[in-house]
Scaffold this motif. Structure first.
Motif, mmCIF file in Angstrom:
data_model
loop_
_atom_site.group_PDB
_atom_site.id
_atom_site.type_symbol
_atom_site.label_atom_id
_atom_site.label_comp_id
_atom_site.label_asym_id
_atom_site.label_seq_id
_atom_site.Cartn_x
_atom_site.Cartn_y
_atom_site.Cartn_z
ATOM 1 N N MET A 172 0.834 -1.207 0.000
ATOM 2 C CA MET A 172 0.000 0.000 0.000
ATOM 3 C C MET A 172 0.870 1.260 0.000
ATOM 4 O O MET A 172 0.475 2.288 -0.510
ATOM 5 N N GLN A 173 2.055 1.145 0.573
ATOM 6 C CA GLN A 173 2.992 2.276 0.515
ATOM 7 C C GLN A 173 3.337 2.600 -0.943
ATOM 8 O O GLN A 173 3.375 3.765 -1.340
ATOM 9 N N TRP B 116 0.185 -3.311 -9.002
ATOM 10 C CA TRP B 116 -0.453 -2.026 -9.341
ATOM 11 C C TRP B 116 -0.161 -1.684 -10.787
ATOM 12 O O TRP B 116 0.984 -1.725 -11.162
ATOM 13 N N PRO B 117 -1.127 -1.288 -11.612
ATOM 14 C CA PRO B 117 -2.539 -1.190 -11.276
ATOM 15 C C PRO B 117 -3.141 -2.558 -10.964
ATOM 16 O O PRO B 117 -2.731 -3.569 -11.524
ATOM 17 N N PHE B 118 -4.120 -2.568 -10.074
ATOM 18 C CA PHE B 118 -4.743 -3.806 -9.629
ATOM 19 C C PHE B 118 -5.693 -4.342 -10.705
ATOM 20 O O PHE B 118 -6.444 -3.576 -11.315
ATOM 21 N N PRO B 119 -5.671 -5.665 -10.947
ATOM 22 C CA PRO B 119 -6.522 -6.244 -12.002
ATOM 23 C C PRO B 119 -7.989 -6.340 -11.576
ATOM 24 O O PRO B 119 -8.522 -7.433 -11.369
ATOM 25 N N GLU B 120 -8.631 -5.186 -11.478
ATOM 26 C CA GLU B 120 -10.010 -5.122 -10.973
ATOM 27 C C GLU B 120 -10.954 -6.012 -11.779
ATOM 28 O O GLU B 120 -11.747 -6.771 -11.215
ATOM 29 N N GLN B 121 -10.862 -5.888 -13.125
ATOM 30 C CA GLN B 121 -11.826 -6.607 -13.973
ATOM 31 C C GLN B 121 -11.678 -8.116 -13.813
ATOM 32 O O GLN B 121 -12.674 -8.837 -13.820
ATOM 33 N N LEU C 212 -7.694 -6.125 0.589
ATOM 34 C CA LEU C 212 -8.673 -5.027 0.543
ATOM 35 C C LEU C 212 -9.112 -4.748 -0.892
ATOM 36 O O LEU C 212 -10.276 -4.434 -1.155
ATOM 37 N N GLU C 213 -8.175 -4.860 -1.804
ATOM 38 C CA GLU C 213 -8.487 -4.639 -3.220
ATOM 39 C C GLU C 213 -9.342 -5.780 -3.764
ATOM 40 O O GLU C 213 -10.286 -5.565 -4.528
#
Lengths: 384, 178
Positions: free
Chosen positions: A129-130, A317-322, A346-347
């Motif tokens: 997260m840092q 990062w970027p987080f693979p949201e999809q 958390l993501e």
């Protein structure tokens, strides 16, 4: 006599592979301050950079180190630094400057047990997260997490490429395990590597502005220092000329672009390793060396008849949201083991849309007991 | 080949980490296998407890750590006391006779002893005790072929000490275990 890049098969430590990758990618400046477990990178660069016509400087601290690699990058040289949690904390202000000035460079964080000076010689993954939010303000960020010395080599090259392509400091977030792990590393001849070099403007000096974004591009082209171009850049909100512009309109446009240049290119940036996802009931989402240490736990759960999928975030990062959203449509739940108290979970939870997401934290200094991994998978598989 | 998990332990300054490096390199570069070496050390450089570990396999190695060992090399009493419990049943224990004095051998493991440090001292170079031990390990276990271990040592020590190290290796290799 300049000694060229290495080529061949080596039994090589992860941190050394990282340094060699930087050289293969064309890095010719390293500014840093030693810290366990990252010091081997600086040590190797101090030895090797002079052989290839580059420069190495050990600075008085990490603040100066980070400033130096921004300066080197603006002078036209690919640059990097390497540190661990405490050092990265000091670098964060200048990392933010690098993001605002859109300065290509690579920052390696060989994570150790934290917070503070924590466990210098032992393991952690608690700076994830840092990397994402450590510097103040809103911006897009790229972080890559290797699981082996070979991948440490490969991803350091990728990090340099992304840095040039998207003009920002790119993180390689490794850890003390892979940093001090020695395995077979194949280093290809440099002409077989895909290397992205700096894109320079073809405009004449009078027609050039440092932050004019051409149609179809997300970032501007560079001008070569010393070629007669007028240049201005600043950490203040700036217009196309690079001059401070304190208007709301300029700020909205700039901050949005710093985020969108990453967000709109996730398909290009995100790298994943996927195993057994198609018919999985439970998906283990993992990254870095944890992706290796949890395998016996996954195998134990499989032996008990549970269909376990494996998703490794090579790009964290970027987080693979999809990807998580898609998986959430047909799985019972996720298990997220990480050597921190629950960061990437958390993501996952954010994207899982209410689908059961189980955190498997570990504060560092050790790794997960494989039986705990298997137990967590079982709990999700048989959850009511 | 069955996966081999090797723990090498002693104190800082004995060449414990170099030993693992040589074993791993012998497997990965000269025996055509996969190997993964990891190390653990305290904040102090010399005198502190030190251990390193190598996993050797024909397959890709997922789990790189050694919390259960097939082979344990102990170069100090502390190392022996600490790591004997991780040695598997029928595992092989190799130890330095003069440095590990309180030994309780049970019949579930195979134990072989060599005065590696004394043999190295007799050569005039205490520093090659680790290579004497690697020679012994090559003869007594399946961690490496003879040729691969020799090649790996040659590539891992300074050129002017190759001859000395080859001699140390051979002394260890030829030693009949106590």
């Amino acid at each position: 006599m300049k000694q060229s890049n290495l080529h061949g098969e080596f039994f090589m430590q992860g941190n050394i592979a990282c340094a060699e990758a930087a050289l293969s990618a064309g890095c010719r400046f390293f500014g840093g301050y030693p810290i366990t477990p990252a010091s081997e990178i600086a040590e190797r660069m101090a030895f090797r950079l002079p052989q290839v016509g580059g420069s190495f400087v050990q600075f008085e601290d990490e603040i100066a180190s980070m400033a130096s690699i921004l300066g080197a990058s603006w002078a036209g040289v690919k640059s990097m630094t390497a540190s661990s949690g405490p050092g990265i904390s000091l670098m964060l202000e200048n990392i933010g400057l690098g993001i605002m000035m859109e300065t290509p460079c690579v920052v390696v964080n060989v994570q150790r047990g934290s917070p503070s000076t924590g466990l210098p010689t032992s393991w952690g993954q608690s700076d994830m997260m840092q990397a994402r939010f450590g510097s103040h303000g809103d911006y897009g960020v790229i972080a890559l997490a290797p699981k082996s010395p070979q991948e440490y080599f490969d991803l350091t090259i990728v990090a340099f490429n992304y840095a040039e392509k998207y003009r920002l400091p790119v993180f390689v977030t490794s850890d003390a395990i892979v940093g001090h792990m020695t395995e077979k590393v194949y280093i290809p001849p440099v002409d077989e590597l895909e290397i992205i070099n700096r894109k320079y403007t073809n405009k004449k000096p009078g027609d050039y502005q440092p932050y004019t974004i051409e149609p179809g591009q997300w970032v501007s082209d560079f001008a070569k220092a010393g070629d007669g171009y007028l240049y201005h850049s600043t950490g203040l909100t700036h217009d196309e000329r690079g001059y401070p512009d304190m208007s709301e309109a300029c700020h909205i446009q700039l901050v949005n672009r710093l985020i969108d240049k990453i967000k709109m290119n996730v398909d290009d940036i995100i790298l994943l390793e996927e195993r057994d996802l198609d018919d999985a009931d439970v998906v283990v989402v993992t990254f870095g060396t944890t992706a290796r240490t949890v395998v016996p736990g996954i195998n134990l759960a499989k032996k008990k008849g549970i269909k376990v999928g494996f998703l490794r975030l090579i790009t964290v990062w970027p987080f693979p949201e999809q990807k998580i959203r898609d998986l959430a449509k047909h799985v019972k739940g996720f298990v997220v083991p990480e050597i921190n108290m629950g960061q990437i979970v958390l993501e996952v939870e954010r994207c899982a849309g209410g689908v059961l997401t189980k955190s498997l934290p570990h504060p560092g200094g050790g790794i997960h007991d494989f039986k705990d991994v298997a137990k967590a998978i079982e709990e999700v598989a048989y959850a009511k | 080949m069955q996966e081999l998990r090797v723990k090498i332990s002693g104190f800082g300054g004995q060449g414990i980490i170099l030993s693992s490096y040589i074993v791993g390199k012998a497997a990965a570069i000269f025996d055509g296998k996969n190997s993964s070496m990891t190390q653990a050390y305290g904040p102090e450089a010399r005198g502190g407890a030190c251990s390193s570990q190598v996993v050797i396999s024909d397959e890709e190695i997922d789990y790189p750590l050694v919390d259960v060992a097939n082979v344990l090399i102990a170069m100090s009493q502390e190392a022996y006391d600490k790591f004997l419990p991780i040695l598997k049943k029928k595992g092989i224990l190799l130890y330095d006779t003069d440095l590990v004095k309180e030994v309780q051998i049970h019949n579930e493991i195979v134990a072989k002893a060599i005065p590696a440090t004394r043999l190295a001292e007799e050569m005039g170079k205490k520093i090659v005790a680790n290579i004497v031990m690697l020679g012994f390990a090559t003869a007594q276990t399946k961690i490496s072929s003879y040729d691969a271990m020799k090649s790996s040592i040659k590539e891992s020590v300074p050129a002017r000490f190759i001859e000395l190290n080859m001699k140390a290796f051979q002394i260890g290799y030829d030693y009949i275990g106590d």
